[in-house]
Design a protein around this motif. Structure first.
Motif, PDB file in Angstrom:
ATOM      1  N   TYR A  84      10.385  -1.864  -4.246  1.00 22.24           N
ATOM      2  CA  TYR A  84       9.297  -1.426  -2.558  1.00 22.24           C
ATOM      3  C   TYR A  84       7.643  -1.394  -2.736  1.00 22.24           C
ATOM      4  N   LEU A  85       7.906  -1.835  -1.394  1.00 21.80           N
ATOM      5  CA  LEU A  85       6.095  -2.292  -0.971  1.00 21.80           C
ATOM      6  C   LEU A  85       5.819  -1.966  -0.068  1.00 21.80           C
ATOM      7  N   GLY A  86       4.234  -1.251  -0.172  1.00 22.35           N
ATOM      8  CA  GLY A  86       3.301  -0.925   0.669  1.00 22.35           C
ATOM      9  C   GLY A  86       2.019  -1.062   0.429  1.00 22.35           C
ATOM     10  N   ARG A  87       1.295  -1.186   1.266  1.00 20.56           N
ATOM     11  CA  ARG A  87      -0.695  -1.153   1.658  1.00 20.56           C
ATOM     12  C   ARG A  87      -0.876   0.076   1.851  1.00 20.56           C
ATOM     13  N   GLY A  88      -1.908  -0.491   1.364  1.00 24.37           N
ATOM     14  CA  GLY A  88      -3.383   0.654   1.717  1.00 24.37           C
ATOM     15  C   GLY A  88      -2.635   1.933   0.884  1.00 24.37           C
ATOM     16  N   ASN A  89      -2.854   3.212   1.877  1.00 23.47           N
ATOM     17  CA  ASN A  89      -1.874   4.547   1.545  1.00 23.47           C
ATOM     18  C   ASN A  89      -0.646   4.550   1.718  1.00 23.47           C
ATOM     19  N   GLN A  90      -0.005   3.370   1.915  1.00 21.68           N
ATOM     20  CA  GLN A  90       1.744   3.098   1.351  1.00 21.68           C
ATOM     21  C   GLN A  90       2.116   3.155   0.173  1.00 21.68           C
ATOM     22  N   TYR A  91       1.050   2.310  -0.324  1.00 19.72           N
ATOM     23  CA  TYR A  91       1.220   1.749  -1.434  1.00 19.72           C
ATOM     24  C   TYR A  91       1.908   2.992  -2.636  1.00 19.72           C
ATOM     25  N   PRO A  92       0.791   3.855  -3.071  1.00 16.13           N
ATOM     26  CA  PRO A  92       1.356   5.093  -3.556  1.00 16.13           C
ATOM     27  C   PRO A  92       2.901   5.659  -2.920  1.00 16.13           C
ATOM     28  N   ILE A  93       3.400   5.464  -1.217  1.00  7.98           N
ATOM     29  CA  ILE A  93       5.060   5.439  -1.178  1.00  7.98           C
ATOM     30  C   ILE A  93       5.821   5.147  -1.937  1.00  7.98           C
ATOM     31  N   ALA A  94       5.462   3.580  -2.013  1.00 10.58           N
ATOM     32  CA  ALA A  94       6.532   2.820  -2.594  1.00 10.58           C
ATOM     33  C   ALA A  94       6.125   3.387  -4.070  1.00 10.58           C
ATOM     34  N   LEU A  95       5.710   3.602  -4.842  1.00  9.22           N
ATOM     35  CA  LEU A  95       5.820   3.955  -6.084  1.00  9.22           C
ATOM     36  C   LEU A  95       6.421   4.843  -6.476  1.00  9.22           C
ATOM     37  N   ALA A 120       9.799   4.470  -5.443  1.00  8.44           N
ATOM     38  CA  ALA A 120      11.160   3.974  -6.944  1.00  8.44           C
ATOM     39  C   ALA A 120      11.294   4.706  -7.842  1.00  8.44           C
ATOM     40  N   LEU A 121      10.026   5.810  -8.436  1.00  7.92           N
ATOM     41  CA  LEU A 121      10.423   6.935  -9.423  1.00  7.92           C
ATOM     42  C   LEU A 121      11.861   7.838  -8.752  1.00  7.92           C
ATOM     43  N   LYS A 122      11.447   8.131  -7.651  1.00  7.43           N
ATOM     44  CA  LYS A 122      12.755   9.035  -6.955  1.00  7.43           C
ATOM     45  C   LYS A 122      14.014   8.115  -7.401  1.00  7.43           C
ATOM     46  N   LEU A 123      13.915   6.899  -6.897  1.00  7.24           N
ATOM     47  CA  LEU A 123      15.170   6.108  -7.644  1.00  7.24           C
ATOM     48  C   LEU A 123      14.991   6.507  -8.991  1.00  7.24           C
ATOM     49  N   LYS A 124      14.537   5.867  -9.370  1.00 11.72           N
ATOM     50  CA  LYS A 124      14.586   5.155 -11.337  1.00 11.72           C
ATOM     51  C   LYS A 124      14.767   7.005 -11.999  1.00 11.72           C
ATOM     52  N   GLU A 125      14.673   8.130 -11.522  1.00  8.14           N
ATOM     53  CA  GLU A 125      14.658   9.756 -11.723  1.00  8.14           C
ATOM     54  C   GLU A 125      16.574  10.287 -11.451  1.00  8.14           C
ATOM     55  N   ILE A 126      16.694   9.984 -10.008  1.00  4.51           N
ATOM     56  CA  ILE A 126      18.273  10.110  -9.905  1.00  4.51           C
ATOM     57  C   ILE A 126      19.271   8.825 -10.791  1.00  4.51           C
ATOM     58  N   TYR A 186      18.983   6.522 -12.029  1.00  2.90           N
ATOM     59  CA  TYR A 186      18.977   5.906 -13.058  1.00  2.90           C
ATOM     60  C   TYR A 186      19.180   3.756 -12.976  1.00  2.90           C
ATOM     61  N   ILE A 187      18.745   3.404 -11.633  1.00 10.51           N
ATOM     62  CA  ILE A 187      18.314   2.006 -10.909  1.00 10.51           C
ATOM     63  C   ILE A 187      17.047   1.239 -11.586  1.00 10.51           C
ATOM     64  N   HIS A 188      16.806   0.795 -11.803  1.00  4.41           N
ATOM     65  CA  HIS A 188      15.412   0.821 -12.199  1.00  4.41           C
ATOM     66  C   HIS A 188      15.219  -0.423 -10.544  1.00  4.41           C
ATOM     67  N   ALA A 189      13.891   0.437 -10.290  1.00 10.44           N
ATOM     68  CA  ALA A 189      12.778   0.016  -9.688  1.00 10.44           C
ATOM     69  C   ALA A 189      11.138   0.501  -9.519  1.00 10.44           C
ATOM     70  N   GLU A 190      10.887  -0.758  -8.809  1.00  6.19           N
ATOM     71  CA  GLU A 190       9.519  -1.111  -8.913  1.00  6.19           C
ATOM     72  C   GLU A 190       8.680  -1.250  -7.611  1.00  6.19           C
ATOM     73  N   GLY A 191       7.588  -0.317  -8.263  1.00 10.88           N
ATOM     74  CA  GLY A 191       6.677  -0.015  -6.596  1.00 10.88           C
ATOM     75  C   GLY A 191       5.726  -1.057  -6.681  1.00 10.88           C
ATOM     76  N   TYR A 192       5.643  -1.755  -5.204  1.00 10.06           N
ATOM     77  CA  TYR A 192       3.781  -2.716  -5.864  1.00 10.06           C
ATOM     78  C   TYR A 192       2.954  -2.803  -4.661  1.00 10.06           C
ATOM     79  N   PRO A 193       2.144  -2.873  -4.668  1.00 10.04           N
ATOM     80  CA  PRO A 193       1.363  -3.488  -3.242  1.00 10.04           C
ATOM     81  C   PRO A 193       1.679  -4.837  -2.671  1.00 10.04           C
ATOM     82  N   ALA A 194       1.968  -4.497  -1.143  1.00  7.57           N
ATOM     83  CA  ALA A 194       2.837  -5.831  -0.974  1.00  7.57           C
ATOM     84  C   ALA A 194       2.224  -6.930  -0.695  1.00  7.57           C
ATOM     85  N   GLY A 195       0.368  -6.458  -0.759  1.00  8.95           N
ATOM     86  CA  GLY A 195      -0.354  -8.080  -0.510  1.00  8.95           C
ATOM     87  C   GLY A 195      -0.298  -8.627  -2.172  1.00  8.95           C
ATOM     88  N   GLU A 196       0.141  -8.439  -3.157  1.00  5.10           N
ATOM     89  CA  GLU A 196       0.012  -8.622  -4.168  1.00  5.10           C
ATOM     90  C   GLU A 196       1.566  -9.234  -5.106  1.00  5.10           C
TER      91      GLU A 196
END
Ligand code: M6R
Length: 366
Positions: free
Chosen positions: A227-238, A241-247, A249-259
């Motif tokens: 999951y990628l987002g920038r600025g105030n969308q980066y926490p939404i990417a996180l 990813a957390l929602k998907l992991k939790e329910i 069980y697929i591994h997911a990562e949120g990342y700042p798009a610029g990284e």
């Protein structure tokens, strides 16, 4: 009790227009262009003297805090640090007179968040909390509280608690901005008008449900998601990813798009779906070029956008198009597809959506 919905989580996702309206209700002073927070517990003069703010929380509530930093720094120009409660409490934090801790907790009972609250107060800081459960431990032990009024949240995966936390943080930022003179009455009024239009826009976002279910069907067999987002969308990417992991069980990562270039791009191939948060804002073009980079490496892109243009359409495999709001409030709207993607993937996989394995609704032990 599920009101005709298959799961509590889905019911709670659909309650968001009402929940957000309830967070706002009775808290606007339109004539004065200000916001009224009935139990904040701090006088205007105290709010004016704050030098630094520490937002402290766990999990989804921490993600809300990361967005809150953008709100407070922008509208009130007070420096904000955002901490995970279990990290804050053990590092002998530098906090004291003139500092304000903002604890965020749906349940109001999270052990680490409660311990962080006690630590902040013991060191001489003031503390206000943003809680959903009325009269919970964290609410009771704080100097003041902003209740989110989302109503009971039963699903372990937090949904309406999160979006109402964002709105509560926004109200706090508006209030701080007014008290400290960094926000004019007129600007406040303008932001408030946008807030009032949010419930209707959330309803529009929810109309995308069946389209999102189709997208979930296409990508359900993936083993990992990015999951990628920038600025105030980066926490939404996180958060996505957390929602998907939790329910699911697929591994997911949120990342700042610029990284992406600094590491995760190595993971990209046709087996890794990439969810890209790309609403129209200052960094829109940059995010679209990240999408092109993903596609150039065979990756599959699910774009979450507003007013998608040709270049965005060309660079994605699936598109979720949301209504527009201000840049500040956009995280509330982009949260909706994050919840629905996780929900539908989990349902298709047949997991226990409301009671995922190994998780508790309220983490009252360390
Ligand atoms: O009740 P709290 O907001 O303090 O809970 C914090 C986390 O345990 C919680 O947000 C957790 O991450 C959720 N299961 C997320 O969906």
């Amino acid at each position: 009790e599920k009101g005709g919905y298959r799961h509590f989580m889905l019911k709670e996702i659909y309650e968001q227009p009402r929940a957000v309206a309830d967070t706002i209700a009775g808290r606007l002073k339109d004539d004065e262009g200000d916001v009224y927070l009935e139990d904040l517990g701090l006088e205007a003069e105290e709010l004016g003297r704050i030098r630094r703010i520490f937002i402290i929380a766990c999990g989804t509530s921490w993600h809300a805090g990361l967005v809150g930093k953008f709100y407070i720094e922008k509208l009130a120009r007070v420096p904000v640090e955002v901490d995970i409660a279990s990290e804050f409490r053990y590092r002998d934090p530098i906090i004291g007179e003139g500092d304000l801790a903002v604890l965020i907790s749906q349940s109001g009972e999270t052990a680490d968040t409660l311990a962080a609250l006690r630590e902040a107060r013991a060191k001489g800081g003031k503390a206000v909390s943003i809680c959903n459960v009325v009269d919970s431990s964290i609410a009771r032990e704080s100097d003041g509280v902003i209740y989110t009024h989302a109503g009971p949240e039963i699903g372990v995966a937090s949904t309406k608690a999160f979006t109402t936390q964002l709105v509560a943080l926004y109200l706090l930022a508006l209030r701080l901005g007014r008290v400290r003179g960094t926000l004019s009455a007129e600007d406040c009024r303008r932001q408030v008008a946008e807030l009032l239009s949010l419930p209707r826009k959330i309803e529009t976002a929810l109309e995308l449900d069946s389209a999102i279910e189709e997208i979930a069907r296409t990508f359900v067999s993936a083993r990992d998601f990015l999951y990628l987002g920038r600025g105030n969308q980066y926490p939404i990417a996180l958060e996505g990813a957390l929602k998907l992991k939790e329910i699911s069980y697929i591994h997911a990562e949120g990342y700042p798009a610029g990284e992406m270039k600094h590491g995760p791009i190595a993971l990209i191939d046709e087996n890794l779906p990439v969810v890209v948060l790309a609403p129209r804002n200052e960094t829109y073009e940059k995010v679209v070029s990240n999408m092109e980079e993903v596609r150039a490496r065979g990756g599959r892109v699910i774009a979450v956008a507003t007013r998608a243009d040709e270049s965005l359409r060309r660079s994605c495999d699936a598109l979720v198009e949301l209504p527009e709001t201000t840049d500040d409030l956009m995280p509330v709207l982009t949260s909706i597809p994050m919840q629905l993607i996780a929900y539908h993937v989990a349902v298709l996989k047949g997991t226990d959506v409301d009671q995922p394995r190994n998780l508790a609704k309220s983490v009252t032990v360390e």
